[in-house]
Design an enzyme around this catalytic site. Structure first.
Site, short mmCIF file in Angstrom:
data_model
loop_
_atom_site.label_atom_id
_atom_site.label_comp_id
_atom_site.label_asym_id
_atom_site.label_seq_id
_atom_site.Cartn_x
_atom_site.Cartn_y
_atom_site.Cartn_z
N GLY A 1 46.20 24.12 14.28
CA GLY A 1 45.99 24.11 15.74
C GLY A 1 44.70 24.72 16.19
O GLY A 1 43.84 24.04 16.73
N SER A 2 44.54 26.03 15.96
CA SER A 2 43.33 26.68 16.50
C SER A 2 42.17 26.53 15.53
O SER A 2 42.35 26.44 14.31
CB SER A 2 43.61 28.16 16.76
OG SER A 2 44.02 28.79 15.57
N HIS B 1 55.51 24.79 13.45
CA HIS B 1 54.85 25.60 12.42
C HIS B 1 55.53 26.96 12.36
O HIS B 1 55.83 27.56 13.40
CB HIS B 1 53.37 25.79 12.74
CG HIS B 1 52.70 26.72 11.77
ND1 HIS B 1 52.53 26.39 10.44
CD2 HIS B 1 52.22 27.98 11.91
CE1 HIS B 1 51.95 27.41 9.82
NE2 HIS B 1 51.76 28.38 10.68
N HIS C 1 44.00 33.80 6.00
CA HIS C 1 43.76 35.19 6.37
C HIS C 1 42.58 35.77 5.60
O HIS C 1 42.15 36.89 5.87
CB HIS C 1 45.02 36.03 6.12
CG HIS C 1 46.19 35.53 6.91
ND1 HIS C 1 47.11 34.65 6.39
CD2 HIS C 1 46.56 35.74 8.20
CE1 HIS C 1 48.01 34.36 7.32
NE2 HIS C 1 47.69 35.00 8.42
#
Length: 757
Positions: free
Chosen positions: A434-435, A643, A696
């Protein structure tokens, strides 16, 4: 006399002073002594706030530079041996390395503190772990408080909860076996506190509110017999976050001097303890939420108790006030914009004042505080009758939902054929979560718009420019299902909260999530309605830029609920369904606008699970219904994605399957696809996209690593139902690493497609 105390206080300061000082220290912009001095000043302020409200004991030892469970690891000599540090001579830098990692060692794992939004550092226990007492942290804070003239009550998490919260590492064993050698270390630590002139010690055992194995429950008797016999202080055993009724007989027989009960989360448990013959600390002010109490109603509970217990009745918040923002008085903007809501709230300092009023009322009668009680009653009545909160059309809509409103028209097997027909995607379709990177320019434009330095038109143009960049980069990469990148969103919950009726926002309502990270949860205070479309124009604009499929992006109802301060006048399940129904209006508008792949993120479904397994089914039933309501009414050929980014699915897989999302994407790369095995064993029926690299980390995965993960996935999921995607959104990454990571993902996918064709 009625004793009033708190179980713990926020650590970060009224204006997040500790957070900013820590981060400056980590950047080497602040000297260690300056950080220590600031922490000392914060502790002194915390004690003064308690003393000014006439608290009888000051909570001491609850202040921490990072996490109270990390402090306990240091105090018991249980820091991970892999760091090579000496806990007795630990420097501040080394302490922070335990929490944040260093070039040689990854940080201690972090997880949620019971069912709160605070995170603690998980103790690592080995079969040969050797505990050693190091009470310096607690002793120093006692001395500080005593110099300031305070009556102290040290606070420490108890040995059984401490062990319960840890994990076994290395050679297989049960950490419960370590209890026998941990208890003498606790005796040594507690006696060091007694040597400082301590009369009462608060020992927190919140593990009593979860489903403990029998041997753990039985151990409480011997552990507390030892502590009581060998420690010359009065012990207050504190339980919170849930009911301990099932342990009532055991707890009443324990040789401790007092017991704290959470009477906000579990008011019904009081009946089981009314005959308790020692100090009973009644947790009557909510330590986890921000609503002002109706003090008259609280006194209706306390006065009969006072009559029965006399001076053995203590009053307190339900749990540590760590979970509430610091001071409502600084929220001048909220007071101006929504004075009614402002009058219904209480942050930490206001909760301490509420306890002060209750103490006076119990000692001198209600007339002594009639002004305060009247004000409390007026606020409670206004809230109960507010038309701003209670919107009849919302209750009516929920009550009149068609039968099976939360069910899709056809089963997945039929829907997927219709979806595949128009999507026409290749084998192993690729997408992102998404982002895309939130650059400094994006943040600057958003801040300038909020301040009024940028016009709406200028702001929208800058966001459109960013969306176009995101679309073009995805096209270059040849991703199959694109996203618009979410540049307009500051936060996945706050963005929607700002656009939904029934939500409000504070300016300084920060609470600690972990270490220096603080969050400012939205306040859900009224019935939830979507007044107008929230995301449609952005997704529609993005779709106009490309012939490829564009995916709409929403945050799901359970996550919005979990990451907010939620109204307490109606059930959480009702609030969640209201959010689901409001989101369904957005989903249908996206569908009308031609966006027929829509992702509804639910990263928080698991963390909403109640502490007791017996309560799971009820929660999962309404949480699942709220999720399904958010896409009610969509056509069979509209593809709903969700998600989830957490690491334990096994015990809730039937509930995940019952969400009936057409595609689920999950975080799996760090577990080497082990999580996926559970989906395979369960025969998960719908499409699935396991994350193939860890977002991450800025590190670019090798083609071999991604291929290894994808091949493992193909052993579990039929190739026709497997999607390829990163683990999570790319918001925190830089552009160069994002492109490099996605390039590797795409090249491996294309290689495997050719092989499988």
């Amino acid at each position: 006399m009625t004793t009033f105390h708190v179980l713990g206080f926020p650590r970060v300061g009224a204006k997040r002073e500790l957070k900013f000082a820590q981060e400056r220290y980590w950047r080497k912009e602040l000297a260690e002594q300056d950080l220590l001095d600031l922490a000392k000043a914060l502790r002194e302020k915390n004690w003064k706030h308690q003393a000014d409200a006439n608290a009888d004991f000051m909570a001491v030892g609850d202040f921490t530079f990072y996490d109270h469970i990390l402090d306990l690891q240091v105090a018991t000599g249980a820091i991970p041996a892999r760091f090579g540090f000496d806990s007795k001579n630990l420097t501040l830098d080394q302490y922070f390395q335990l929490a944040r990692g260093n070039k040689d060692q990854f940080a201690i794992e972090m997880t949620k503190w019971f069912d709160t939004n605070y995170h603690y550092l998980v103790p690592e226990f080995h079969k040969d772990t050797q505990f050693k007492a190091n009470p310096t942290h607690y002793v120093n804070q006692i001395r500080e408080a005593k110099v300031a003239g305070h009556q102290v009550k040290p606070v420490i998490v108890g040995p059984l909860t401490f062990l319960w919260l840890g994990k076994e590492k290395g050679e297989s064993f049960n950490r419960f076996e370590l209890l026998a050698q941990l208890v003498p270390v606790y005796v040594e630590i507690l006696n060091a506190l007694v040597a400082e002139g301590t009369e009462w010690i608060q020992i927190d055992e919140p593990a009593l509110a979860v489903d403990l194995p029998k041997e753990w429950v039985n151990a409480y008797k011997d552990v507390y017999a030892t502590l009581s016999e060998k420690v010359n202080a009065k012990l207050l055993l504190a339980t919170y976050f849930g009911s301990v009724t099932e342990h009532a007989t055991l707890l009443k027989e324990l040789p401790v001097d007092g017991l704290h009960l959470d009477l906000v989360r579990a008011p019904e448990q009081l009946v089981a303890f009314e005959d308790y013959n020692k100090v009973l600390s009644a947790g009557v002010i909510d330590g986890r939420n921000i609503w002002r109490a109706n003090l008259n109603t609280v006194l209706d509970v306390l006065e009969p108790l006072k009559e029965k217990l006399g001076e053995r009745l203590w009053i307190a918040p339900s749990c540590s006030l760590l979970h509430t923002p610091f001071d409502l008085n600084v929220e001048t903007q909220l007071q101006e914009n929504n004075p009614a809501l402002y009058s219904w709230l209480a942050f930490t300092l206001q909760k301490v004042q509420e306890l002060s009023v209750l103490k006076t009322a119990l000692e001198k009668g209600r007339n002594a505080v009639n002004v305060e009680l009247d004000a409390s009653q007026v606020a409670a009545d206004a809230r109960a009758n507010s038309k701003e909160i209670h919107r009849p059309e919302v209750a009516e809509r929920l009550a009149n939902l068609p039968k099976n409103a939360d069910q899709r028209k056809s089963p997945f097997g039929e829907r997927i054929k219709l979806q595949n027909a128009w999507l026409n995607l290749p084998l192993l379709p690729t997408t992102s979560i998404g982002s895309f990177p939130q650059t400094t320019e994006i943040r600057r434009a958003r801040a300038a718009f909020k301040k009024g330095d940028l016009s709406l038109e200028e702001y929208e143009n800058s966001m459109k420019k960013e969306i176009e960049l995101v679309v073009r980069e995805q096209e270059k990469l040849d991703l199959d299902v694109l996203v618009h990148g979410e540049p307009e969103r500051n936060d996945m919950v706050e963005y929607f909260g700002e656009l939904l009726d029934g939500f409000a926002f504070t300016k300084f309502g920060w609470v600690q999530s972990y270490g220096s990270r603080c969050v400012k949860p939205p306040v859900i205070y009224g019935d939830v309605v979507r007044p107008e479309p929230m995301t449609v124009r952005w997704s529609k604009y993005a779709q106009s830029l490309t012939k490829k499929v564009m995916k709409g992006m929403l945050t799901g109802p359970v996550t919005i609920l979990q990451w907010s301060f939620v109204r307490n006048d109606i059930p959480r399940s009702t609030v969640c369904k209201q959010i689901g129904v409001a989101l369904s209006d957005e989903v249908l508008d996206l569908e009308k606008a031609g966006i027929k792949v829509i992702q509804i993120d639910e990263p928080a479904i698991r963390e909403g699970l109640p502490l007791k397994r017996a309560d799971w089914d009820t929660y999962l039933q309404w949480a699942g219904e709220a999720f399904r309501l958010s896409s009610m009414g969509v056509a069979d050929d509209t593809q709903i994605h969700t998600h989830m980014c957490y690491s334990e699915f096994n015990d809730i897989l039937p509930a995940i399957a019952a969400l009936d999302a057409d595609v689920i994407t999950i975080e799996t790369s760090r577990s080497d696809m082990e999580l996926l095995t559970a989906f395979g064993d369960f025969k998960y029926p719908n499409d699935i996209g396991p994350g193939v690299y860890d977002i991450h980390s800025p590190r670019v995965p090798t083609a071999e690593e991604i291929e290894h993960l994808l091949r493992k996935a193909l052993n579990v999921v039929p190739k026709e139902r497997l999607w390829v995607n990163p683990d999570c959104g790319l918001k925190t990454r830089g552009w160069s690493e994002t492109i490099a990571q996605l390039e590797v993902m795409m090249s491996v996918t294309k290689k495997l497609r050719a092989e499988l064709a």
